[in-house]
Design an enzyme around this catalytic site. Structure first.
Site, PDB file in Angstrom:
ATOM      1  N   GLN A 117       0.850  -1.199   0.000  1.00  0.00           N
ATOM      2  CA  GLN A 117       0.000   0.000   0.000  1.00  0.00           C
ATOM      3  C   GLN A 117       0.885   1.247   0.000  1.00  0.00           C
ATOM      4  O   GLN A 117       0.386   2.359  -0.073  1.00  0.00           O
ATOM      5  CB  GLN A 117      -0.870   0.009   1.258  1.00  0.00           C
ATOM      6  CG  GLN A 117      -1.804  -1.179   1.362  1.00  0.00           C
ATOM      7  CD  GLN A 117      -2.393  -1.297   2.776  1.00  0.00           C
ATOM      8  OE1 GLN A 117      -3.410  -0.692   3.083  1.00  0.00           O
ATOM      9  NE2 GLN A 117      -1.743  -2.064   3.624  1.00  0.00           N
ATOM     10  N   ASP A 120       6.536   4.499  -1.329  1.00  0.00           N
ATOM     11  CA  ASP A 120       7.915   4.964  -1.126  1.00  0.00           C
ATOM     12  C   ASP A 120       8.953   4.235  -1.970  1.00  0.00           C
ATOM     13  O   ASP A 120      10.127   4.601  -1.967  1.00  0.00           O
ATOM     14  CB  ASP A 120       8.291   4.877   0.370  1.00  0.00           C
ATOM     15  CG  ASP A 120       8.028   3.487   0.975  1.00  0.00           C
ATOM     16  OD1 ASP A 120       8.177   2.485   0.247  1.00  0.00           O
ATOM     17  OD2 ASP A 120       7.696   3.412   2.172  1.00  0.00           O
ATOM     18  N   HIS A 135      -1.691   1.444  -4.093  1.00  0.00           N
ATOM     19  CA  HIS A 135      -2.094   2.843  -3.915  1.00  0.00           C
ATOM     20  C   HIS A 135      -1.300   3.809  -4.782  1.00  0.00           C
ATOM     21  O   HIS A 135      -1.186   4.985  -4.472  1.00  0.00           O
ATOM     22  CB  HIS A 135      -1.983   3.226  -2.430  1.00  0.00           C
ATOM     23  CG  HIS A 135      -3.044   2.576  -1.583  1.00  0.00           C
ATOM     24  ND1 HIS A 135      -2.993   2.516  -0.219  1.00  0.00           N
ATOM     25  CD2 HIS A 135      -4.195   1.940  -1.931  1.00  0.00           C
ATOM     26  CE1 HIS A 135      -4.076   1.876   0.240  1.00  0.00           C
ATOM     27  NE2 HIS A 135      -4.806   1.518  -0.778  1.00  0.00           N
ATOM     28  N   CYS A 145      -5.968  14.204 -18.736  1.00  0.00           N
ATOM     29  CA  CYS A 145      -5.698  13.181 -19.754  1.00  0.00           C
ATOM     30  C   CYS A 145      -4.976  11.987 -19.113  1.00  0.00           C
ATOM     31  O   CYS A 145      -4.879  11.892 -17.900  1.00  0.00           O
ATOM     32  CB  CYS A 145      -4.901  13.780 -20.920  1.00  0.00           C
ATOM     33  SG  CYS A 145      -3.153  14.083 -20.569  1.00  0.00           S
ATOM     34  N   SER A 207      -2.490  -1.319   9.530  1.00  0.00           N
ATOM     35  CA  SER A 207      -3.552  -1.308  10.544  1.00  0.00           C
ATOM     36  C   SER A 207      -4.811  -1.986  10.021  1.00  0.00           C
ATOM     37  O   SER A 207      -5.746  -2.219  10.789  1.00  0.00           O
ATOM     38  CB  SER A 207      -3.860   0.133  10.958  1.00  0.00           C
ATOM     39  OG  SER A 207      -4.368   0.839   9.847  1.00  0.00           O
TER      40      SER A 207
HETATM   41  P1  OAD Z   1      -1.306   2.748   9.242  1.00  0.00           P
HETATM   42  O1  OAD Z   1      -0.580   3.947   9.715  1.00  0.00           O
HETATM   43  O2  OAD Z   1      -2.795   2.775   9.310  1.00  0.00           O
HETATM   44  O3  OAD Z   1      -0.807   1.466  10.066  1.00  0.00           O
HETATM   45  C1  OAD Z   1       0.546   1.232  10.288  1.00  0.00           C
HETATM   46  C2  OAD Z   1       0.673  -0.073  11.044  1.00  0.00           C
HETATM   47  O4  OAD Z   1       2.049  -0.418  11.184  1.00  0.00           O
HETATM   48  C3  OAD Z   1       0.076  -0.055  12.456  1.00  0.00           C
HETATM   49  O5  OAD Z   1      -0.751  -1.202  12.617  1.00  0.00           O
HETATM   50  C4  OAD Z   1       1.305  -0.127  13.370  1.00  0.00           C
HETATM   51  O6  OAD Z   1       1.033  -0.799  14.571  1.00  0.00           O
HETATM   52  C5  OAD Z   1       2.278  -0.896  12.494  1.00  0.00           C
HETATM   53  N1  OAD Z   1       3.719  -0.672  12.767  1.00  0.00           N
HETATM   54  C6  OAD Z   1       4.357   0.473  13.098  1.00  0.00           C
HETATM   55  N2  OAD Z   1       5.685   0.286  13.163  1.00  0.00           N
HETATM   56  C7  OAD Z   1       5.921  -1.024  12.884  1.00  0.00           C
HETATM   57  C8  OAD Z   1       7.094  -1.831  12.792  1.00  0.00           C
HETATM   58  N3  OAD Z   1       8.314  -1.346  13.005  1.00  0.00           N
HETATM   59  N4  OAD Z   1       6.921  -3.134  12.473  1.00  0.00           N
HETATM   60  C9  OAD Z   1       5.677  -3.666  12.272  1.00  0.00           C
HETATM   61  N5  OAD Z   1       4.539  -2.948  12.342  1.00  0.00           N
HETATM   62  C10 OAD Z   1       4.655  -1.644  12.634  1.00  0.00           C
HETATM   63  O7  OAD Z   1      -0.772   2.453   7.768  1.00  0.00           O
HETATM   64  P2  OAD Z   1      -1.435   1.553   6.616  1.00  0.00           P
HETATM   65  O8  OAD Z   1      -2.150   0.392   7.203  1.00  0.00           O
HETATM   66  O9  OAD Z   1      -0.372   1.293   5.626  1.00  0.00           O
HETATM   67  O10 OAD Z   1      -3.500   5.244   1.859  1.00  0.00           O
HETATM   68  O11 OAD Z   1      -2.491   2.553   6.022  1.00  0.00           O
HETATM   69  C11 OAD Z   1      -3.230   2.166   4.882  1.00  0.00           C
HETATM   70  C12 OAD Z   1      -3.464   3.335   3.974  1.00  0.00           C
HETATM   71  O12 OAD Z   1      -4.027   4.427   4.727  1.00  0.00           O
HETATM   72  C13 OAD Z   1      -2.227   3.931   3.361  1.00  0.00           C
HETATM   73  O13 OAD Z   1      -1.769   3.246   2.222  1.00  0.00           O
HETATM   74  C14 OAD Z   1      -2.669   5.320   3.020  1.00  0.00           C
HETATM   75  C15 OAD Z   1      -3.485   5.671   4.239  1.00  0.00           C
HETATM   76  O14 OAD Z   1      -4.535   6.566   4.031  1.00  0.00           O
HETATM   77  C16 OAD Z   1      -3.312   6.090   0.860  1.00  0.00           C
HETATM   78  O15 OAD Z   1      -2.502   6.996   0.921  1.00  0.00           O
HETATM   79  C17 OAD Z   1      -4.166   5.817  -0.292  1.00  0.00           C
HETATM   80 ZN    ZN Z   2      -2.857  16.039 -19.532  1.00  0.00          ZN
END
Ligand code: OAD
Ligand code: ZN
Length: 257
Positions: A117, A120, A135, A145, A207
């Site tokens: 997701q 980076d 994403h 376009c 999460s």
């Molecule tokens: P979140 O910020 O919601 O969740 C991050 C998760 O990583 C949490 O469950 C933390 O407990 C866990 N975490 C933190 N540090 C860690 C580590 N060192 N090792 C293991 N786990 C760790 O991020 P995402 O679930 O990726 O969407 O969020 C989903 C989407 O929400 C993203 O892709 C973004 C956002 O809105 C878009 O930008 C479209």
């Molecule tokens: Zn264009």
């Protein structure tokens, strides 16, 4: 230490050891593996997560309705571009961490698809060769376009200005999926197929709050969930083998003999 607390900790340690053995056993049998990642895998590289207060929780400081919606962008294009320019700069400046490297090393023993997701590109930089971006890749695309490319290819390309499409002259936007938008079809299909075909899916650092991505791991036959927060395992797959701790540490225990 309080004796009751001590008993709970002993129980957690025993459970983690048991789960580690089960997870290693599963991987020992797996040819096809999917690794499904969220912001947590990059937290140890210094990129803030969206919701975890221990690792930055960007959506606690910045309103996703402004920074992650088309409406927010239309109303504040300069502000939103300024934010993404800073984020992309940070993502380029940091390095992949041990967790990314261990995921790349999985390819030595397994047929691996990384479904991420994240925007980076740290999986590719760590050496993973088969990465599906749910994403968006995090480049730039036109709002009018089909043009996609990099900031350097746009007109008025240097931050802090808002970039314009080199083909039609319309305003360009970050190539990121925002709330309320469909996931791009091709990566979605590729991820679904990989998930269905995999013997095991390792979920790392998400999460599980953003659909439809969050439901994907429940399609896999077996799920291993790695997360620093025990409460975040549950949303992903009811039958997951859970391993609680930092991605780099858990992955190194799991993947090294
Ligand atoms: P979140 O910020 O919601 O969740 C991050 C998760 O990583 C949490 O469950 C933390 O407990 C866990 N975490 C933190 N540090 C860690 C580590 N060192 N090792 C293991 N786990 C760790 O991020 P995402 O679930 O990726 O969407 O969020 C989903 C989407 O929400 C993203 O892709 C973004 C956002 O809105 C878009 O930008 C479209
Ligand atoms: Zn264009």
């Amino acid at each position: 230490m309080n004796p009751i607390r001590e008993r709970f900790l002993e129980r957690d340690t025993a459970e983690q050891e048991h789960n580690t053995k089960m997870a290693k056993g599963l991987l020992g049998h797996a040819q096809k593996v999917v690794v499904f990642t969220g912001a947590g895998i990059s937290a140890e590289s210094g990129i803030a997560t969206f919701r975890d207060p221990d690792t930055g929780a960007m959506w606690g400081k910045f309103d996703p309705e402004i920074f992650s919606s088309m409406r927010g962008f239309e109303e504040n294009p300069e502000l939103v571009w300024d934010w993404y320019d800073a984020l992309f700069k940070k993502m380029t400046a940091v390095s992949p961490n041990r967790g990314h490297e261990l995921i790349a090393e999985l390819e030595k023993k397994h047929e691996v698809t990384v479904v991420t997701q994240n925007i980076d590109n740290l999986h590719e930089r760590a050496g993973s060769t088969n990465v599906v971006h749910l994403h968006g890749p995090g480049g730039v695309r036109c709002t009018a376009c089909e043009w996609k490319g990099t900031r350097e290819q746009t007109t008025d390309s240097s931050p802090p200005t808002v970039p314009f499409c080199p083909e039609c002259g319309s305003c360009a936007r970050p190539d990121v999926v925002w709330f309320g938008e469909m996931l791009p079809a091709e990566p979605w299909e590729k991820a679904m197929t990989a998930m269905r075909e995999a013997y095991v899916c390792i979920v790392v650092g998400t999460s599980g709050q953003v659909e439809p991505a969050a439901s994907m791991p429940s399609l896999a036959r077996q799920v291993i969930s790695i997360n620093t927060r025990a409460e975040d395992h549950a949303r992903l797959a009811f039958n997951a083998i859970t391993l609680t701790g930092k991605a780099s540490e858990i992955l190194s225990t799991l993947l090294n003999d």
